[in-house]
Design an enzyme around this catalytic site. Structure first.
Site, PDB file in Angstrom:
ATOM      1  N   ASP A   1     -11.892  -5.072  -9.872  1.00 30.63           N
ATOM      2  CA  ASP A   1     -12.102  -3.703 -10.343  1.00 30.63           C
ATOM      3  C   ASP A   1     -10.817  -2.942  -9.989  1.00 30.63           C
ATOM      4  OD1 ASP A   1     -12.746  -1.139 -10.814  1.00 30.63           O
ATOM      5  OD2 ASP A   1     -14.511  -1.066  -9.488  1.00 30.63           O
ATOM      6  N   PHE A   2     -10.036  -2.632 -11.006  1.00 33.74           N
ATOM      7  CA  PHE A   2      -8.671  -2.145 -10.774  1.00 33.74           C
ATOM      8  C   PHE A   2      -8.608  -0.867  -9.939  1.00 33.74           C
ATOM      9  CE2 PHE A   2      -7.494  -4.082 -15.171  1.00 33.74           C
ATOM     10  CZ  PHE A   2      -7.651  -5.362 -14.641  1.00 33.74           C
TER      11      PHE A   2
ATOM     12  N   HIS B   1      10.118   3.271 -30.560  1.00 30.94           N
ATOM     13  CA  HIS B   1      10.706   2.232 -31.416  1.00 30.94           C
ATOM     14  C   HIS B   1      11.856   2.755 -32.282  1.00 30.94           C
ATOM     15  CE1 HIS B   1       7.267   0.213 -29.937  1.00 30.94           C
ATOM     16  NE2 HIS B   1       6.417   0.562 -30.884  1.00 30.94           N
TER      17      HIS B   1
ATOM     18  N   LYS C   1       3.919   0.842 -23.201  1.00 32.71           N
ATOM     19  CA  LYS C   1       3.893   2.226 -23.630  1.00 32.71           C
ATOM     20  C   LYS C   1       2.452   2.685 -23.868  1.00 32.71           C
ATOM     21  CE  LYS C   1       4.317   3.105 -28.253  1.00 32.71           C
ATOM     22  NZ  LYS C   1       3.291   2.589 -29.141  1.00 32.71           N
TER      23      LYS C   1
HETATM   24  C1  BG6 Z   1       2.926  -0.019 -31.625  1.00 31.36           C
HETATM   25  C2  BG6 Z   1       2.202   1.197 -32.117  1.00 31.36           C
HETATM   26  O1  BG6 Z   1       3.763   0.300 -30.553  1.00 31.36           O
HETATM   27  O2  BG6 Z   1       3.723  -0.550 -32.676  1.00 31.36           O
HETATM   28  C3  BG6 Z   1       1.324   0.837 -33.298  1.00 31.36           C
HETATM   29  O3  BG6 Z   1       1.398   1.725 -31.075  1.00 31.36           O
HETATM   30  C4  BG6 Z   1       2.154   0.181 -34.376  1.00 31.36           C
HETATM   31  O4  BG6 Z   1       0.680   1.993 -33.818  1.00 31.36           O
HETATM   32  C5  BG6 Z   1       2.973  -0.968 -33.803  1.00 31.36           C
HETATM   33  O5  BG6 Z   1       1.262  -0.282 -35.379  1.00 31.36           O
HETATM   34  C6  BG6 Z   1       3.950  -1.493 -34.841  1.00 31.36           C
HETATM   35  O6  BG6 Z   1       4.576  -2.657 -34.367  1.00 31.36           O
HETATM   36  P1  BG6 Z   1       5.204  -3.710 -35.377  1.00 31.36           P
HETATM   37  O7  BG6 Z   1       5.864  -4.716 -34.494  1.00 31.36           O
HETATM   38  O8  BG6 Z   1       4.057  -4.267 -36.167  1.00 31.36           O
HETATM   39  O9  BG6 Z   1       6.150  -2.957 -36.251  1.00 31.36           O
END
Ligand code: BG6
Length: 485
Positions: free
Chosen positions: A88-89, A234, A142
């Site tokens: 249980d974290f 990203h 994230k």
């Molecule tokens: C995640 C997001 O970090 O990246 C998602 O939380 C998204 O919402 C996903 O769909 C996209 O990743 P990829 O590698 O499929 O472009």
């Protein structure tokens, strides 16, 4: 190769572990990239025996990778690494039991595949139970915060127990082959490197379009939106890899320092520029691959009424430094778009003076495709093979297709690379605290401008390329989005 290492996965029965971590670990094992003595411990709340955990992992691997990839002898040897413990974290007392599994002098890597609200409690409990030493590493997924202030809070909390050099913040885009290939493309090819600035480049486009909606995560997503979910991490990481200065070496600190410098040079989008340089959208019902799909507000788990959360963002950004002055970076990302497409497009300036009369005379374009069909294409202008026409021009493409060239049936998943790097203790593909904070700083200003100006998302039909305002954002500059014509 990694030695004397224990990888401990918090959330071992969860979605990330089943979809990404165990398939990646299994493939690394089969490729003999994990030293024999790397142990894997799964921690979760479920009351399961070791045998039950191994069986559940097998079933999920079969689902993810297909029956054929799971060969009996490889699977049997993989299972020797696997251990399971119920934990249980949030219960401090439970950690003593886990501590007894640890062995002195081995490196413990704690992978938190959990909601971020648990990062603080787990680090603190690990520390109190004596599970953290100067070699222990922690891996965080994230989101790290919702804005600059909350990201600082998360970083401060985890930083009380782990040194910055032992904190691995994942941005899975950095694990993608083609993202790392940007380094090779830029810094190992003189011909590219010498043309990489505002004297040669007209503009840059970065697109991350997805056909999926919010995949049952409405509750989470509605508090977040596409700017925080995709741009803050990203897209800005991609932008850094495209635009940062050459690092002195491939050392993590060198690369990260260049990325931070780049993010700090990003011109803030504020109340004065936000209505011209930023577009928010939210999808309504439409069609994806010939199938009807519902709108954002009709998704499973949505609440009654309306929501001000964006599922699409398009931006025009500038990097205010010597290299990039005057070059716009157009970014766009959205859910439920016409196709799944992630790419960077560099459009070069036309020749200063054209001596040609007919055919296609406009300049070069470099298309770097991350997914699907990873590859790099350089559009060139060439003479048409013809006796009839004296010197007529046409567009031809130099094509670097990574499937073809690598003669492999697949390109490694980002998590395979990232797990290897964590295990070998190299931070070059992970995000530093300074990067996280610089990117939140930039996003916060945009979020505040949207809020102050009361800018709500424009509707776009699922299956389209976003609201018409996104077209206007780029067409106003006499340019157009590449790949969605
Ligand atoms: C995640 C997001 O970090 O990246 C998602 O939380 C998204 O919402 C996903 O769909 C996209 O990743 P990829 O590698 O499929 O472009």
């Amino acid at each position: 190769m990694a030695k004397n290492t224990d990888l401990i996965i918090f959330g071992a029965a969860g979605d990330l572990a089943n979809r990404k971590l165990f398939p990646a670990l299994y493939r690394l094992h089969c490729a003999e990239l994990l030293e024999d003595n790397v142990r894997i411990m799964g921690l979760a709340r479920a009351d399961m025996s070791n045998a039950e955990f191994i069986q559940a992992t097998l079933e999920s691997l079969q689902k993810m990778l297909g029956q054929d990839e799971i060969k009996d002898s490889q699977w049997q040897s993989f299972t020797r690494r696997l251990h399971y413990m119920q934990l249980d974290f949030v219960n401090k007392r439970h950690y003593a039991n886990f501590k007894s599994w640890l062995v002195e002098k081995r490196v413990a890597i704690y992978y938190l595949a959990t909601p971020p609200s648990l990062f603080g409690p787990i680090s603190s409990h690990l520390n109190s139970a004596g599970c953290v030493d100067r070699l222990s590493r922690i891996v965080l997924e994230k989101p790290i915060g919702q804005d600059l202030a909350s990201s600082r809070h998360v970083n401060d909390t985890v930083g009380q127990y782990f040194d910055e050099r032992n904190i691995y913040r994942i941005d899975h885009y950095l694990g993608k082959e083609t993202v790392q290939n940007l380094l090779a493309l830029r810094f190992a090819n003189r011909v590219i490197h010498s043309q990489w600035d505002n004297s040669c480049i007209d503009h840059v486009q970065i697109t991350a379009a997805e056909t999926v909606g919010i995949e049952g995560r409405w509750g989470y997503y509605d508090n977040v939106g596409q700017l925080r979910d995709m741009v803050q991490n990203h897209l800005l990481q991609l932008l850094c890899m495209v635009a940062m200065e050459p690092p002195n070496s491939l050392e993590a600190d060198e690369i990260r320092a260049e990325k931070v410098k780049l993010m700090r040079a990003l011109r803030p989008i504020t109340g004065d520029s936000v209505s011209d340089d930023a577009v928010r959208g939210q999808y309504s019902a439409g069609w994806i691959n010939g199938e009807p799909v519902v709108g954002y507000m009709e998704e499973e788990g949505s609440r009654e009424g309306s929501s001000n959360t964006e599922t699409f963002v398009a931006l025009k950004a500038y990097v205010d430094n010597w290299r990039w002055t005057g070059v716009p970076f157009y970014l766009r990302t959205g859910k439920r778009m016409g196709e799944k497409l992630t790419q960077v497009v560099i459009t070069y300036k036309d020749s200063p003076h054209s001596i040609f009369e007919s055919g296609h005379t406009s300049g070069n374009r470099l298309v770097i495709r991350l997914q699907p069909n990873e590859g790099i294409q350089l559009e060139m202008v060439s003479k048409k093979q013809s006796l009839k026409e004296r010197l007529s021009l046409e567009k031809r493409v130099l094509n670097l297709d990574f499937f073809e060239t690598s003669k492999k049936d697949r390109i490694a998943d980002a998590y395979e690379r990232l797990l290897l790097e964590v295990i070998s203790g190299n931070q070059w593909l992970f995000v530093s605290r300074d990067e996280i904070e610089a990117s939140w700083h930039w996003c916060d200003s945009l979020l505040a401008a949207w809020y102050d100006k009361n800018i709500n998302p424009k509707s776009y039909g699922a299956g389209s390329w976003g609201p018409s305002k996104a077209e206007i954002l780029i067409e106003r500059d006499d340019r157009s989005w590449y790949g969605s014509e």
